[in-house]
Design a protein around this motif. Structure first.
Motif, PDB file in Angstrom:
ATOM      1  N   MET A 136       9.649   3.054  11.275  1.00  0.00           N
ATOM      2  CA  MET A 136       8.884   1.827  11.346  1.00  0.00           C
ATOM      3  C   MET A 136       9.036   0.969  10.109  1.00  0.00           C
ATOM      4  SD  MET A 136       5.203   1.954  12.947  1.00  0.00           S
ATOM      5  CE  MET A 136       4.823   2.578  14.524  1.00  0.00           C
ATOM      6  N   SER A 137       9.893   1.310   9.210  1.00  0.00           N
ATOM      7  CA  SER A 137      10.018   0.560   7.962  1.00  0.00           C
ATOM      8  C   SER A 137      10.623  -0.823   8.177  1.00  0.00           C
ATOM      9  CB  SER A 137      10.859   1.343   6.964  1.00  0.00           C
ATOM     10  OG  SER A 137      12.144   1.524   7.483  1.00  0.00           O
ATOM     11  N   ASN A 138      11.339  -1.031   9.295  1.00  0.00           N
ATOM     12  CA  ASN A 138      11.939  -2.333   9.536  1.00  0.00           C
ATOM     13  C   ASN A 138      11.077  -3.212  10.438  1.00  0.00           C
ATOM     14  OD1 ASN A 138      12.236  -0.979  11.896  1.00  0.00           O
ATOM     15  ND2 ASN A 138      14.423  -1.279  12.095  1.00  0.00           N
ATOM     16  N   ALA A 139       9.812  -2.848  10.614  1.00  0.00           N
ATOM     17  CA  ALA A 139       8.915  -3.610  11.475  1.00  0.00           C
ATOM     18  C   ALA A 139       8.575  -4.953  10.841  1.00  0.00           C
ATOM     19  CB  ALA A 139       7.645  -2.813  11.737  1.00  0.00           C
ATOM     20  N   CYS A 155       6.493  -7.935   9.375  1.00  0.00           N
ATOM     21  CA  CYS A 155       5.269  -7.983   8.590  1.00  0.00           C
ATOM     22  C   CYS A 155       5.067  -9.423   8.137  1.00  0.00           C
ATOM     23  CB  CYS A 155       5.355  -7.028   7.402  1.00  0.00           C
ATOM     24  SG  CYS A 155       3.796  -6.793   6.590  1.00  0.00           S
ATOM     25  N   MET A 183       0.985  -2.541   2.989  1.00  0.00           N
ATOM     26  CA  MET A 183       1.778  -1.318   3.093  1.00  0.00           C
ATOM     27  C   MET A 183       2.595  -1.389   4.383  1.00  0.00           C
ATOM     28  SD  MET A 183      -1.225   1.247   1.887  1.00  0.00           S
ATOM     29  CE  MET A 183      -2.514   0.266   2.609  1.00  0.00           C
ATOM     30  N   PRO A 184       3.771  -2.041   4.331  1.00  0.00           N
ATOM     31  CA  PRO A 184       4.532  -2.279   5.555  1.00  0.00           C
ATOM     32  C   PRO A 184       5.016  -1.014   6.241  1.00  0.00           C
ATOM     33  CG  PRO A 184       5.713  -3.132   3.637  1.00  0.00           C
ATOM     34  CD  PRO A 184       4.404  -2.609   3.155  1.00  0.00           C
ATOM     35  N   SER A 185       5.291   0.042   5.495  1.00  0.00           N
ATOM     36  CA  SER A 185       5.774   1.264   6.131  1.00  0.00           C
ATOM     37  C   SER A 185       4.699   1.898   6.993  1.00  0.00           C
ATOM     38  CB  SER A 185       6.254   2.254   5.072  1.00  0.00           C
ATOM     39  OG  SER A 185       5.191   2.564   4.194  1.00  0.00           O
ATOM     40  N   ASP A 186       3.424   1.747   6.602  1.00  0.00           N
ATOM     41  CA  ASP A 186       2.311   2.287   7.385  1.00  0.00           C
ATOM     42  C   ASP A 186       1.694   1.231   8.294  1.00  0.00           C
ATOM     43  OD1 ASP A 186       2.644   4.650   5.979  1.00  0.00           O
ATOM     44  OD2 ASP A 186       1.201   4.063   4.438  1.00  0.00           O
ATOM     45  N   ARG A 187       2.166  -0.031   8.209  1.00  0.00           N
ATOM     46  CA  ARG A 187       1.619  -1.167   8.953  1.00  0.00           C
ATOM     47  C   ARG A 187       0.128  -1.325   8.690  1.00  0.00           C
ATOM     48  NH1 ARG A 187       4.186  -4.461  11.652  1.00  0.00           N
ATOM     49  NH2 ARG A 187       2.649  -4.806  13.249  1.00  0.00           N
ATOM     50  N   ASP A 245      -5.426  -1.512   9.958  1.00  0.00           N
ATOM     51  CA  ASP A 245      -4.153  -1.780  10.609  1.00  0.00           C
ATOM     52  C   ASP A 245      -3.833  -3.268  10.576  1.00  0.00           C
ATOM     53  OD1 ASP A 245      -2.343  -2.100  13.294  1.00  0.00           O
ATOM     54  OD2 ASP A 245      -2.157  -0.107  12.409  1.00  0.00           O
TER      55      ASP A 245
END
Length: 111
Positions: free
Chosen positions: A1-4, A6, A32-36, A68
């Motif tokens: 999910m790191s490329n989601a 944001c 915290m983009p990796s955890d959204r 979230d």
């Protein structure tokens, strides 16, 4: 999910859309983009009990917990409304966030 995607950045003003703090407007402290997840000032405050360690005193500390990113929306205080974001590349090559309704550039402070 790191490329989601944001679309919210640190320092943005957002409104909480769901949960106990629904309708609360605050500034984004951390993304915290990796955890959204995002941490917003004054939203989802909890109390934590700390023991004294060395010189730091113990006690009850209030702090914000992450929520979230789907539960917040970008907020335009001047127009008192939520903002949907799209991206556009300017003539000088910069990629900026743009308001979908008014086509106003949201990232004017960055150069």
């Amino acid at each position: 999910m790191s490329n989601a995607k944001c679309r919210i950045k640190s320092g943005d003003q957002v409104i909480v859309t769901t949960g106990k703090d629904r309708g609360t407007v605050g500034r984004v402290v951390r993304v915290m983009p990796s955890d959204r997840q995002v941490i917003v000032e004054g939203v989802r405050r909890v109390r934590r009990h700390r023991k004294p360690v060395g010189e730091t005193p113990g006690g009850i500390i209030e702090k914000e917990m992450p929520i979230d990113i789907s539960n917040v929306a970008l907020w335009n205080a001047a127009e008192n409304r939520r903002v949907k974001v799209t991206y556009r590349v300017l003539e000088d090559g910069r990629k900026v966030r743009v308001d979908r309704k008014t086509n106003a550039v949201l990232d004017q402070d960055q150069g």
